[in-house]
Design a protein around this motif. Structure first.
Motif, PDB file in Angstrom:
ATOM      1  N   ILE A 247      22.868  54.535  27.589  1.00  0.00           N
ATOM      2  CA  ILE A 247      23.369  55.542  28.531  1.00  0.00           C
ATOM      3  C   ILE A 247      24.367  54.904  29.507  1.00  0.00           C
ATOM      4  O   ILE A 247      25.459  55.427  29.729  1.00  0.00           O
ATOM      5  CB  ILE A 247      22.200  56.179  29.310  1.00  0.00           C
ATOM      6  CG1 ILE A 247      21.288  56.942  28.353  1.00  0.00           C
ATOM      7  CG2 ILE A 247      22.712  57.097  30.416  1.00  0.00           C
ATOM      8  CD1 ILE A 247      19.936  57.295  28.944  1.00  0.00           C
ATOM      9  N   LEU A 248      24.009  53.770  30.060  1.00  0.00           N
ATOM     10  CA  LEU A 248      24.859  53.133  31.071  1.00  0.00           C
ATOM     11  C   LEU A 248      26.181  52.634  30.465  1.00  0.00           C
ATOM     12  O   LEU A 248      27.220  52.684  31.123  1.00  0.00           O
ATOM     13  CB  LEU A 248      24.097  51.994  31.757  1.00  0.00           C
ATOM     14  CG  LEU A 248      22.992  52.498  32.701  1.00  0.00           C
ATOM     15  CD1 LEU A 248      21.955  51.412  32.971  1.00  0.00           C
ATOM     16  CD2 LEU A 248      23.581  52.986  34.018  1.00  0.00           C
ATOM     17  N   LEU A 249      26.135  52.166  29.214  1.00  0.00           N
ATOM     18  CA  LEU A 249      27.366  51.752  28.523  1.00  0.00           C
ATOM     19  C   LEU A 249      28.316  52.936  28.363  1.00  0.00           C
ATOM     20  O   LEU A 249      29.516  52.830  28.634  1.00  0.00           O
ATOM     21  CB  LEU A 249      27.026  51.209  27.126  1.00  0.00           C
ATOM     22  CG  LEU A 249      26.593  49.749  27.021  1.00  0.00           C
ATOM     23  CD1 LEU A 249      25.999  49.471  25.647  1.00  0.00           C
ATOM     24  CD2 LEU A 249      27.794  48.839  27.268  1.00  0.00           C
ATOM     25  N   ILE A 250      27.771  54.074  27.924  1.00  0.00           N
ATOM     26  CA  ILE A 250      28.603  55.257  27.703  1.00  0.00           C
ATOM     27  C   ILE A 250      29.145  55.779  29.028  1.00  0.00           C
ATOM     28  O   ILE A 250      30.321  56.131  29.138  1.00  0.00           O
ATOM     29  CB  ILE A 250      27.799  56.326  26.928  1.00  0.00           C
ATOM     30  CG1 ILE A 250      27.645  55.848  25.474  1.00  0.00           C
ATOM     31  CG2 ILE A 250      28.470  57.688  26.990  1.00  0.00           C
ATOM     32  CD1 ILE A 250      26.621  56.585  24.673  1.00  0.00           C
ATOM     33  N   GLN A 251      28.298  55.806  30.054  1.00  0.00           N
ATOM     34  CA  GLN A 251      28.762  56.276  31.365  1.00  0.00           C
ATOM     35  C   GLN A 251      29.897  55.397  31.884  1.00  0.00           C
ATOM     36  O   GLN A 251      30.854  55.876  32.484  1.00  0.00           O
ATOM     37  CB  GLN A 251      27.597  56.260  32.359  1.00  0.00           C
ATOM     38  CG  GLN A 251      26.584  57.353  32.062  1.00  0.00           C
ATOM     39  CD  GLN A 251      25.348  57.247  32.913  1.00  0.00           C
ATOM     40  OE1 GLN A 251      24.953  56.150  33.300  1.00  0.00           O
ATOM     41  NE2 GLN A 251      24.730  58.371  33.205  1.00  0.00           N
ATOM     42  N   CYS A 252      29.778  54.098  31.653  1.00  0.00           N
ATOM     43  CA  CYS A 252      30.771  53.152  32.145  1.00  0.00           C
ATOM     44  C   CYS A 252      32.098  53.308  31.394  1.00  0.00           C
ATOM     45  O   CYS A 252      33.145  53.494  31.999  1.00  0.00           O
ATOM     46  CB  CYS A 252      30.214  51.742  32.007  1.00  0.00           C
ATOM     47  SG  CYS A 252      31.407  50.443  32.317  1.00  0.00           S
ATOM     48  N   PHE A 253      32.055  53.238  30.061  1.00  0.00           N
ATOM     49  CA  PHE A 253      33.302  53.163  29.289  1.00  0.00           C
ATOM     50  C   PHE A 253      33.932  54.525  29.007  1.00  0.00           C
ATOM     51  O   PHE A 253      35.134  54.625  28.807  1.00  0.00           O
ATOM     52  CB  PHE A 253      33.075  52.404  27.980  1.00  0.00           C
ATOM     53  CG  PHE A 253      32.887  50.928  28.206  1.00  0.00           C
ATOM     54  CD1 PHE A 253      33.972  50.124  28.551  1.00  0.00           C
ATOM     55  CD2 PHE A 253      31.636  50.345  28.114  1.00  0.00           C
ATOM     56  CE1 PHE A 253      33.807  48.761  28.791  1.00  0.00           C
ATOM     57  CE2 PHE A 253      31.455  48.987  28.354  1.00  0.00           C
ATOM     58  CZ  PHE A 253      32.542  48.200  28.688  1.00  0.00           C
TER      59      PHE A 253
END
Lengths: 100, 207
Positions: free
Chosen positions: B90-96
């Motif tokens: 989730i955090l990877l997708i939110q970031c990139f």
């Protein structure tokens, strides 16, 4: 557990696609602290990469509500596929390891 | 609580990233050993649900808002190691994809919301299970948000962005309230699953 999969996915899509435009626009806890304690400017213009859908607003759509809903649906689908894919990858490595 | 680029100095974000990488490789090893194949699609659903729920900022007092983190919800249903992997996706997708959380702060954000929140929350949940799943998940979720906020304040202080004496009380203050929202949402979902006697609470192998 098939039922849970469908209920969960539909719930996620409803939340992301219908409720998200009504979310509170107020700053979150960290933003509020950064504003009141005077360090919000440290983050201005420091983004390392340019995200394709910045701040959950799908570019090119006139209505911000619609743009947020589309961003939400996109993110929900991408997250499902990514988490499912990574889960499968971990599984496949396990199967390969036990064979070898 | 997603830290943007610019708030953390290199020693802090590199340090946090190193801890995160070590913890995640342990999580992948553990999950690989124990994860049951049939629950892989459910991990995808959990990630999608938490992503969607994180978009819904709810207003608290003082013109501030908060949103679900979801680390304890994932940990209660799937165990803390699986939860850390779900939260990382989730955090990877939110970031990139959405520029929510900086690339340099990614390690710190995963540490706060994807490691500290689910692991500490899960420990609290286990300690309180005797009083029932719903109450235990409420308090576990509340503690997880307050602890993640404290970790965030510590990282800001180590970076020289804001002194600990300023950042810690301010972060704790807002997240005492935001944590109540986290607790209510987490307890509501767990309560719902309990009421419909979902297999999720009994048949999932918790890793």
């Amino acid at each position: 557990m098939r039922k849970e999969i469908w209920i969960g996915l539909v719930a996620a899509l409803i939340i992301a696609g219908i409720l998200s435009p009504f979310a509170s626009p107020n700053p979150d806890g960290l933003e509020k602290v950064a504003e009141t304690k005077g360090f919000i400017d440290k983050g201005e213009g420091k983004e390392v990469v340019r995200a394709p859908i910045p701040d959950y607003v799908m570019p090119g759509l006139a209505s911000e509500g619609v743009a947020t809903a589309f961003a939400g649906i996109t993110g929900t689908v991408v997250t499902f596929v990514a988490a499912y894919g990574i889960g499968r990858l971990v599984q496949r490595r396990k199967a390969a390891d036990s064979k070898g | 609580m997603h830290i943007p680029d610019g708030f953390l100095d290199p020693k802090t974000w590199i340090g946090c990233s190193a801890i995160t990488v070590a913890m995640l490789s342990a999580a992948v090893r553990r999950t690989k050993e124990k994860l049951a194949e049939k629950q892989v699609p459910l991990m995808g659903v959990m990630a999608a649900f938490i992503f969607a729920a994180q978009m819904i900022n709810f207003p608290i007092i003082g013109g501030t808002s908060g949103h679900l983190v979801g680390g304890v919800l994932a940990a209660v249903l799937f165990g803390p190691f699986s939860a850390s992997i779900i939260m990382t996706v989730i955090l990877l997708i939110q970031c990139f994809l959405f520029n929510d959380g900086g690339v340099t702060a990614l390690g710190a954000n995963i540490l706060n919301m994807g490691i500290i929140a689910p692991f500490l929350g899960y420990a609290v949940y286990n300690a309180l299970r005797g009083v029932g799943n719903v109450i235990a998940s409420f308090f576990a979720a509340w503690v997880s948000v307050v602890a993640a906020a404290a970790a965030c304040a510590l990282e800001l202080a180590v970076s020289g962005t804001s002194p600990l004496g300023v950042a810690l009380p301010a972060m704790l203050f807002w997240h005492l309230f935001i944590g109540v929202g986290e607790g209510v949402i987490t307890a509501a979902v767990v309560g719902y699953l309990e009421r419909v006697k979902s297999d999720l609470l009994t048949e999932i192998v918790k890793v």
